[in-house]
Design an enzyme around this catalytic site. Structure first.
Site, PDB file in Angstrom:
ATOM      1  CE1 TYR A  37      -3.282  -2.770   0.184  1.00  0.00           C
ATOM      2  CE2 TYR A  37      -3.533  -2.400   2.530  1.00  0.00           C
ATOM      3  CZ  TYR A  37      -3.879  -3.081   1.390  1.00  0.00           C
ATOM      4  OH  TYR A  37      -4.828  -4.072   1.446  1.00  0.00           O
ATOM      5  CG  PHE A 201     -21.803   1.356  -4.325  1.00  0.00           C
ATOM      6  CD1 PHE A 201     -22.205   2.211  -5.326  1.00  0.00           C
ATOM      7  CD2 PHE A 201     -22.716   0.418  -3.851  1.00  0.00           C
ATOM      8  CE1 PHE A 201     -23.489   2.154  -5.845  1.00  0.00           C
ATOM      9  CE2 PHE A 201     -23.997   0.343  -4.362  1.00  0.00           C
ATOM     10  CZ  PHE A 201     -24.386   1.219  -5.368  1.00  0.00           C
TER      11      PHE A 201
END
Length: 310
Positions: A37, A201
């Site tokens: 990451y 979402f």
């Protein structure tokens, strides 16, 4: 992941550290990261700074074998996102080096939970697990995890060394593989649910994604799919409003009601969202509400696809 640049757009270290320290102050006890990451271990360095002086308050989970150092060959791992494949390497001879780098970057003497980020198509899972088991014997790692594996891979790995947790994509719009779920329950393996908010979402707030947002690679966020999915999942937002919780809070509370051994790892960038996410652990949903949610989920499916694997 979302606290490193290039994921959900611009972020700086000061904002990221504020978010991490807020999570600790609010009582969060698990931080999940990866050596892949951010560039050059950015995310692990950030977490190391955030937990300095508070190491005993937190379980640090990190992953290896996804962002490869120079000289390590990448093995193709197919995925469903639009970039179609990742380069991974979980060969045993590299794992000690991965772990030593993560330990230095995190500024810690041990890793609580260590996962291969993805199973390596060219390496039997037993060999990867065996290398991590050596680190456990030496005290550099405390527990073995697996990430993005099949039920068969979980069983084979567990036969070599006990697996503490398996990380899998699981949310209202990306159900967990039922065979993997069953295997985890049979073996007594915890489940760490990644993307439990459907990459944001399910908060109901994402109406578009920019060019510096990795979600542009997820078919469900592309072109007309995002608007179509916003409309399809509207009934869940209505249920959340009736329950007096945010859509994201409902999504996390629902997931926590699916299995007593599931731990969601929602990514958050602000103290307010962190507090909202943690509140989901205290949200009780009635059998009737869970049944309503189940009926909605049985009738809708994301347009364009949302799963990384399978």
């Amino acid at each position: 992941m979302v606290l490193s640049p290039g994921v959900y757009g611009e972020i700086d270290d000061d904002r990221a550290l504020t978010a991490l320290r807020s999570a600790l102050d609010e009582g969060a006890t698990l931080i999940d990261t990866s050596d892949g990451y951010g560039e050059d271990g950015h995310n692990e360095r950030l977490i190391g700074e955030a937990v300095r002086g508070r190491r005993d308050e937190v379980v640090i989970a990190t992953k290896f074998g996804f962002r490869l150092p120079e000289g390590v060959e990448g093995h193709s791992f197919p995925v469903k996102y639009s970039f179609e494949e990742l380069a991974v390497n979980a060969e045993p001879q590299h794992i000690r080096g991965y772990a030593q780098t993560s330990l230095r970057t995190l500024g810690t003497d041990y890793i609580d939970l260590y996962y291969p980020h993805f199973p390596d198509p060219k390496v039997p899972i037993e060999e990867t697990v065996g290398a991590v088991a050596e680190l456990i014997t030496e005290g550099l790692v405390r527990h073995l995890g697996l990430s993005n594996v099949t039920a068969d891979e979980l069983r084979r790995a567990h036969a070599v060394h006990p697996v503490a947790a398996v990380q899998a994509q699981w949310s209202m719009w990306a159900p967990i593989d039922p065979e993997l779920h069953a295997a985890a329950r049979e073996l007594g393996v915890g489940i760490v649910a990644w993307s439990p908010l459907g990459s944001g979402f399910l908060t109901g707030t994402v109406r578009n994604v920019g060019e510096d947002d990795f979600r542009r690679f997820i078919p469900g966020f592309q072109a007309g799919n995002l608007q179509a999915n916003h409309d399809r999942f509207a009934p869940l937002r209505e249920i959340a409003a009736e329950q007096g919780v945010t859509p994201g809070g409902l999504a996390l509370a629902w997931l926590l009601h699916q299995d007593e051994h599931v731990v969601p790892i929602p990514g958050s960038r602000t103290p307010a969202h962190i507090a909202e996410n943690l509140a989901a652990a205290r949200t009780e949903l009635s059998a009737e509400t869970l049944d309503r949610i189940g009926r909605v989920l049985a009738e809708v499916a994301p347009q364009g696809g949302t799963r990384l694997l399978g």
